[in-house]
Design an enzyme around this catalytic site. Structure first.
Site, PDB file in Angstrom:
ATOM      1  N   ASP A 248       0.916  -1.169   0.086  1.00 24.21           N
ATOM      2  CA  ASP A 248       0.038   0.024   0.121  1.00 24.21           C
ATOM      3  C   ASP A 248       0.918   1.238   0.030  1.00 24.21           C
ATOM      4  O   ASP A 248       2.221   1.150  -0.217  1.00 24.21           O
ATOM      5  CB  ASP A 248      -1.005  -0.050   1.410  1.00 24.21           C
ATOM      6  CG  ASP A 248      -0.261   0.119   2.518  1.00 24.21           C
ATOM      7  OD1 ASP A 248       0.824   0.363   2.668  1.00 24.21           O
ATOM      8  OD2 ASP A 248      -1.115   0.337   3.383  1.00 24.21           O
ATOM      9  N   HIS A 249       0.433   2.330   0.339  1.00 23.22           N
ATOM     10  CA  HIS A 249       1.144   3.670   0.236  1.00 23.22           C
ATOM     11  C   HIS A 249       2.242   3.755   1.117  1.00 23.22           C
ATOM     12  O   HIS A 249       3.114   4.437   0.961  1.00 23.22           O
ATOM     13  CB  HIS A 249       0.102   4.900   0.269  1.00 23.22           C
ATOM     14  CG  HIS A 249      -0.620   4.766   1.516  1.00 23.22           C
ATOM     15  ND1 HIS A 249      -1.854   3.848   1.683  1.00 23.22           N
ATOM     16  CD2 HIS A 249      -0.485   5.423   2.716  1.00 23.22           C
ATOM     17  CE1 HIS A 249      -2.333   4.029   2.912  1.00 23.22           C
ATOM     18  NE2 HIS A 249      -1.667   4.800   3.658  1.00 23.22           N
TER      19      HIS A 249
ATOM     20  N   CYS B  39       3.091  -3.108   4.019  1.00 25.85           N
ATOM     21  CA  CYS B  39       2.315  -1.871   4.551  1.00 25.85           C
ATOM     22  C   CYS B  39       3.043  -1.549   5.640  1.00 25.85           C
ATOM     23  O   CYS B  39       4.182  -1.542   5.808  1.00 25.85           O
ATOM     24  CB  CYS B  39       0.974  -2.247   4.850  1.00 25.85           C
ATOM     25  SG  CYS B  39       0.747  -3.754   6.287  1.00 25.85           S
TER      26      CYS B  39
ATOM     27  N   THR C  78       2.719  -1.864   8.823  1.00 25.56           N
ATOM     28  CA  THR C  78       2.986  -2.715  10.057  1.00 25.56           C
ATOM     29  C   THR C  78       2.930  -4.387   9.493  1.00 25.56           C
ATOM     30  O   THR C  78       3.470  -5.124  10.341  1.00 25.56           O
ATOM     31  CB  THR C  78       1.791  -2.768  10.840  1.00 25.56           C
ATOM     32  OG1 THR C  78       0.655  -3.152  10.458  1.00 25.56           O
ATOM     33  CG2 THR C  78       1.722  -1.407  11.658  1.00 25.56           C
ATOM     34  N   GLY C  79       2.672  -4.520   8.170  1.00 20.12           N
ATOM     35  CA  GLY C  79       2.378  -5.998   7.989  1.00 20.12           C
ATOM     36  C   GLY C  79       1.332  -6.738   8.541  1.00 20.12           C
ATOM     37  O   GLY C  79       0.742  -7.775   7.965  1.00 20.12           O
TER      38      GLY C  79
ATOM     39  N   GLY D  43      -2.173  -5.606   8.631  1.00 15.90           N
ATOM     40  CA  GLY D  43      -3.583  -5.726   7.793  1.00 15.90           C
ATOM     41  C   GLY D  43      -3.174  -6.591   6.861  1.00 15.90           C
ATOM     42  O   GLY D  43      -4.280  -7.396   6.414  1.00 15.90           O
TER      43      GLY D  43
ATOM     44  N   HIS E  33       8.659 -23.930  10.225  1.00 15.66           N
ATOM     45  CA  HIS E  33       7.416 -24.469  11.053  1.00 15.66           C
ATOM     46  C   HIS E  33       6.184 -24.397  10.778  1.00 15.66           C
ATOM     47  O   HIS E  33       5.321 -25.331  10.440  1.00 15.66           O
ATOM     48  CB  HIS E  33       7.572 -23.838  12.440  1.00 15.66           C
ATOM     49  CG  HIS E  33       8.678 -24.154  13.156  1.00 15.66           C
ATOM     50  ND1 HIS E  33       8.657 -24.162  14.705  1.00 15.66           N
ATOM     51  CD2 HIS E  33       9.874 -24.840  13.094  1.00 15.66           C
ATOM     52  CE1 HIS E  33       9.720 -24.777  15.180  1.00 15.66           C
ATOM     53  NE2 HIS E  33      10.496 -25.020  14.267  1.00 15.66           N
ATOM     54  N   ASN E  34       5.804 -23.082   9.880  1.00 17.39           N
ATOM     55  CA  ASN E  34       4.634 -22.998   9.396  1.00 17.39           C
ATOM     56  C   ASN E  34       4.335 -22.932   7.963  1.00 17.39           C
ATOM     57  O   ASN E  34       3.345 -22.748   7.358  1.00 17.39           O
ATOM     58  CB  ASN E  34       4.332 -21.670   9.908  1.00 17.39           C
ATOM     59  CG  ASN E  34       4.497 -21.254  11.318  1.00 17.39           C
ATOM     60  OD1 ASN E  34       5.290 -20.500  11.655  1.00 17.39           O
ATOM     61  ND2 ASN E  34       3.817 -22.194  12.197  1.00 17.39           N
TER      62      ASN E  34
ATOM     63  N   HIS F 255       5.711 -30.688  12.473  1.00 22.53           N
ATOM     64  CA  HIS F 255       5.068 -29.434  12.118  1.00 22.53           C
ATOM     65  C   HIS F 255       4.083 -29.676  10.981  1.00 22.53           C
ATOM     66  O   HIS F 255       3.169 -28.980  10.864  1.00 22.53           O
ATOM     67  CB  HIS F 255       6.264 -28.397  11.528  1.00 22.53           C
ATOM     68  CG  HIS F 255       7.252 -28.099  12.544  1.00 22.53           C
ATOM     69  ND1 HIS F 255       6.571 -27.484  13.768  1.00 22.53           N
ATOM     70  CD2 HIS F 255       8.388 -28.372  12.712  1.00 22.53           C
ATOM     71  CE1 HIS F 255       7.991 -27.375  14.612  1.00 22.53           C
ATOM     72  NE2 HIS F 255       9.040 -27.878  14.163  1.00 22.53           N
TER      73      HIS F 255
END
Ligand code: RB5
Length: 149
Positions: free
Chosen positions: A8-9, A65, A67-68, A70, A98-99, A133
């Site tokens: 995003d911006h 973005c 913060t990452g 949203g 792991h994920n 996992h």
């Protein structure tokens, strides 16, 4: 690797050099924008990248973005997407080992450019550990069955 990228911006400046970085490393990048400081809604870009990963056009996705957070919330609504909002190199590594995260979300307001670059490099280089996992990731994947999109 085929990588879908979006921002995003608040993240477009980081995205710009990340796209160049990934192309220098010979990845095939699809850049979904945005490309200016003009305010926009992160969910629109998260969904474009998430669909590219979900339908197999790209193997991985990268979202930036402020913060990452949203971005990851929106991307995780799309079937087959396991998006991880990370703020450290270790978190980025674990999100793969792991994920089995197939989308990495980073925040330009929380993490320095240098750390973001390291996170992306480590994230792309890390492989899924599987084993104990895998059964946990399988349970996450199964949750898609209760979704409508
Ligand atoms: C935009 O101001 C900001 O809210 C967005 O980039 C992101 O941080 C949301 O999670």
């Amino acid at each position: 690797m085929k990588i879908a990228v979006g921002a995003d911006h608040a993240g477009w400046k980081e995205k710009k050099w990340l796209v160049e970085h990934l192309r220098r490393l010979r990845h095939e990048v699809t850049d979904f924008g945005t490309d200016s400081e003009e305010p926009c809604d992160y969910a629109d870009y998260a969904v474009m990248v998430a669909h590219a990963v979900s339908d197999g056009r790209c193997q991985r996705g990268l979202l930036v973005c402020g913060t990452g957070l949203g971005m990851s919330m929106a991307a995780n609504k799309i079937k087959g997407v396991r998006a991880a909002a990370c703020q450290s190199v270790d978190a980025a590594r674990y999100s793969r080992t792991h994920n089995d995260a197939n989308v990495l979300c980073v925040g330009s307001r929380l993490t320095s450019s240098q750390t973001i670059r390291e996170m992306v490099d480590v994230w792309l280089a890390s492989t899924v550990e599987g084993g104990r996992h895998q059964q946990r990731v399988d349970k996450i994947n199964k949750l898609d069955e209760s979704r409508r999109c």
